[in-house]
Design a protein around this motif. Structure first.
Motif, short mmCIF file in Angstrom:
data_model
loop_
_atom_site.label_atom_id
_atom_site.label_comp_id
_atom_site.label_asym_id
_atom_site.label_seq_id
_atom_site.Cartn_x
_atom_site.Cartn_y
_atom_site.Cartn_z
N MET A 1 0.85 -1.18 0.00
CA MET A 1 0.00 0.00 0.00
C MET A 1 0.89 1.24 0.00
N THR A 2 0.31 2.38 0.36
CA THR A 2 1.08 3.61 0.21
C THR A 2 0.61 4.71 1.15
N ALA A 3 1.53 5.59 1.47
CA ALA A 3 1.15 6.79 2.23
C ALA A 3 0.35 7.68 1.28
N ARG A 4 -0.77 8.15 1.75
CA ARG A 4 -1.67 8.95 0.91
C ARG A 4 -1.53 10.43 1.23
N ASP A 5 -1.86 11.27 0.26
CA ASP A 5 -1.87 12.72 0.46
C ASP A 5 -2.93 13.09 1.48
N ILE A 6 -2.63 14.10 2.27
CA ILE A 6 -3.55 14.58 3.30
C ILE A 6 -4.42 15.70 2.74
N ARG A 7 -5.73 15.57 2.93
CA ARG A 7 -6.67 16.61 2.52
C ARG A 7 -6.54 17.78 3.48
N VAL A 8 -6.66 19.00 2.96
CA VAL A 8 -6.50 20.18 3.79
C VAL A 8 -7.80 20.95 3.96
N PHE A 9 -7.76 21.84 4.96
CA PHE A 9 -8.88 22.70 5.30
C PHE A 9 -9.56 23.20 4.03
N GLY A 10 -10.88 23.10 4.01
CA GLY A 10 -11.66 23.50 2.84
C GLY A 10 -12.18 22.32 2.05
N ASP A 11 -11.55 21.15 2.19
CA ASP A 11 -12.03 19.96 1.49
C ASP A 11 -13.30 19.46 2.17
N PRO A 12 -14.39 19.28 1.43
CA PRO A 12 -15.67 18.90 2.05
C PRO A 12 -15.63 17.58 2.82
N VAL A 13 -14.75 16.65 2.47
CA VAL A 13 -14.72 15.37 3.18
C VAL A 13 -14.34 15.57 4.64
N LEU A 14 -13.61 16.64 4.95
CA LEU A 14 -13.22 16.90 6.34
C LEU A 14 -14.39 17.39 7.18
N ARG A 15 -15.46 17.82 6.55
CA ARG A 15 -16.62 18.36 7.27
C ARG A 15 -17.77 17.34 7.33
N SER A 16 -17.56 16.14 6.82
CA SER A 16 -18.60 15.12 6.78
C SER A 16 -18.46 14.13 7.93
N VAL A 17 -19.59 13.73 8.48
CA VAL A 17 -19.58 12.66 9.49
C VAL A 17 -19.27 11.36 8.77
N SER A 18 -18.30 10.63 9.26
CA SER A 18 -17.85 9.40 8.61
C SER A 18 -18.81 8.24 8.85
N ASP A 19 -18.93 7.38 7.85
CA ASP A 19 -19.80 6.20 7.92
C ASP A 19 -19.07 5.04 8.60
N PRO A 20 -19.83 4.15 9.24
CA PRO A 20 -19.20 2.98 9.88
C PRO A 20 -18.51 2.07 8.85
N VAL A 21 -17.48 1.39 9.32
CA VAL A 21 -16.77 0.40 8.51
C VAL A 21 -17.44 -0.96 8.73
N THR A 22 -17.63 -1.70 7.67
CA THR A 22 -18.20 -3.05 7.77
C THR A 22 -17.05 -4.04 7.97
N PRO A 23 -17.04 -4.75 9.12
CA PRO A 23 -15.97 -5.74 9.34
C PRO A 23 -15.96 -6.78 8.22
N GLY A 24 -14.78 -7.16 7.79
CA GLY A 24 -14.64 -8.15 6.74
C GLY A 24 -14.70 -7.58 5.33
N ASP A 25 -15.01 -6.30 5.18
CA ASP A 25 -15.04 -5.67 3.86
C ASP A 25 -13.62 -5.65 3.31
N PRO A 26 -13.40 -6.22 2.13
CA PRO A 26 -12.04 -6.26 1.57
C PRO A 26 -11.43 -4.87 1.39
N LYS A 27 -12.25 -3.86 1.15
CA LYS A 27 -11.74 -2.50 0.99
C LYS A 27 -11.21 -1.95 2.31
#
Length: 163
Positions: A1-27
């Motif tokens: 895998m790889t180190a990913r770029d960090i999203r910065v202030f202003g990116d909408p994903v930083l203002r969203s409530v995160s969804d639960p992770v499904t155990p066993g999901d290959p992703k």
């Protein structure tokens, strides 16, 4: 895998409530690998999935030589009198502001197989746990600043070259 770029202030994903992770999901395995690789870079105590553009409840940590991850974390305990601590954020690069944090924090969640995980600690670990949970709830650390400090922080951020 790889180190990913960090999203910065202003990116909408930083203002969203995160969804639960499904155990066993290959992703989920690929996400955890990327989170671990991303947090291992120097100067990083924690990376939330939203900071690498994934809206799922997961974060990695790198505190006192201990590197790990947790999925679907929730605060189980905060204790002590909140203290002002200098806090920074990879998503608000180059800035540190005094923020109130509890001196002890404990979170519970699961691993990739759905087994329970509990993380807790004081000092940097307590601060990291609270900070990363804030990310997963769509909040940046600057939202918890005192009003005058927040105004000054926003003024400084708007002048940052990356803004």
């Amino acid at each position: 895998m790889t180190a990913r770029d960090i999203r910065v202030f202003g990116d909408p994903v930083l203002r969203s409530v995160s969804d639960p992770v499904t155990p066993g999901d290959p992703k989920a395995k690929a996400l955890v690998d990327d989170l671990i690789d991303s947090v291992k870079l120097p100067g990083r105590a924690g990376v939330a999935a939203c900071q690498i553009g994934v809206n799922l409840r997961a974060f990695s940590y790198n505190v006192d030589g201990e590197v790990g991850y947790i999925l679907n974390p929730v605060i189980a305990e905060l204790s002590g009198e909140p203290d002002l601590v200098d806090e920074g954020c990879l998503s608000v690069p180059g800035f540190y502001f005094p923020r109130r944090r509890y001196p002890y924090a404990r979170v519970t969640g699961i691993d990739l197989n759905g087994n329970p995980i509990e993380l807790g600690g004081s000092g940097l670990m307590a601060q990291a746990l609270q900070h990363e949970l804030d990310h997963l709830d769509g909040h940046l650390f600057i939202e918890g600043l005192e009003p005058e400090e927040k105004r000054e922080a926003m003024r400084a951020i708007r002048q940052a070259p990356w803004y």
